[in-house]
Scaffold this active site. Sequence first.
Site, PDB file in Angstrom:
ATOM      1  N   ASP A  33       0.825  -1.215   0.000  1.00  0.00           N
ATOM      2  CA  ASP A  33       0.000   0.000   0.000  1.00  0.00           C
ATOM      3  C   ASP A  33       0.857   1.261   0.000  1.00  0.00           C
ATOM      4  OD1 ASP A  33      -2.339  -1.531   0.219  1.00  0.00           O
ATOM      5  OD2 ASP A  33      -2.002  -1.744   2.383  1.00  0.00           O
ATOM      6  N   HIS A  34       2.140   1.079   0.015  1.00  0.00           N
ATOM      7  CA  HIS A  34       3.034   2.244   0.180  1.00  0.00           C
ATOM      8  C   HIS A  34       4.209   2.088  -0.785  1.00  0.00           C
ATOM      9  CE1 HIS A  34       5.962   4.920   2.270  1.00  0.00           C
ATOM     10  NE2 HIS A  34       4.893   5.532   2.685  1.00  0.00           N
ATOM     11  N   PHE A  35       3.986   2.275  -2.142  1.00  0.00           N
ATOM     12  CA  PHE A  35       2.799   2.858  -2.738  1.00  0.00           C
ATOM     13  C   PHE A  35       2.302   1.922  -3.835  1.00  0.00           C
ATOM     14  CE2 PHE A  35       5.436   6.252  -1.107  1.00  0.00           C
ATOM     15  CZ  PHE A  35       4.546   7.081  -0.456  1.00  0.00           C
ATOM     16  N   VAL A  48       7.990   1.076  -0.787  1.00  0.00           N
ATOM     17  CA  VAL A  48       9.022   1.782  -0.012  1.00  0.00           C
ATOM     18  C   VAL A  48       8.714   1.595   1.468  1.00  0.00           C
ATOM     19  CG1 VAL A  48       9.907   4.065   0.610  1.00  0.00           C
ATOM     20  CG2 VAL A  48       9.395   3.559  -1.775  1.00  0.00           C
TER      21      VAL A  48
END
Lengths: 178, 127
Positions: A33-35, A48
Amino acid sequence: MRWMWIDRVTELQPRHKLVAVKNVSLAEEHLHDHFPAEPARGLLASPVMPASLIVEGCAQTGGILVGHAEEFKHKVILAKVNKFQIDRDATPGCTLRYTAIIERMDDMGASVNCTIELFDFAKPEAGFAAIGSIALMFSHLDHNMGAAGQAGQDFPAHNFVFGDAFKTLLRSSGYAVQ
Amino acid sequence: MTRDDIFAKVREVLVDSLAVDEEEVTSTASLVKDLGAESIDFLDIVFKLEQAFGFKIQQGELFPEGVAQDPKFVKDGKVTAEGLTALKAKLPHVDFSTFEQNPAITKVAEVFTVDTLVNFVSKKLGN
């Protein structure tokens, strides 16, 4: 072993220094989810390690060092992040290394500086390269209610900060813990 | 070291510790009311003053300890006359003249101003 943001302690000099490593893995869900990819905007996925979790890893590294200094008798909490700087992203397959050093410690708490280094397997010849630093304040909770003339407070008798997880981590890293 | 030199170093400590602008750090600024200090900041300030000036500060030497918890010193939410005498004896660098008019325990942290720190350092350095 939830909410553990370090994998192993590699060096411990009681009351002075603790070094820990964190392997960044693509299996960690938050990296998805990141990213995430955004096809509509033509953006590819860009996993990341969140900087906030690097801060948490440093806090755990410093917190164990401060807690270990008094055999985990104090309830040590992270009270303040003074400064945090990070100069590059930590991506899956990299290893982070946190080195926490106690600057000053007394009954009330401790100030700790932590350096953040990264081993990038794409550039192994560089070894662990410094990518950031952080200055942290830890409070000995039961001893630190009088600095501004505030009334004392009672906290649970058991040590809710240093549960078995941190002790297991130290043991599995080869350090004896009572 | 002159008082101006001490003030300049104290200001550096406060800018660093409380993330405030230099202009906000005036001699009369209250650490809590004007500069937003919280309880942990007091410990941070103690550590940073030690580093900046190269001396050790004992627990309770700069900021009070054990006053709020002592029933002799606090009654009905106010610092008693006995408490005030004890505070003045323990903390000669603090100006309690305004606080004495309404010595509510909740207001005691407000007596600490930038000048308080400068007074304390000045005394520690033997000026």
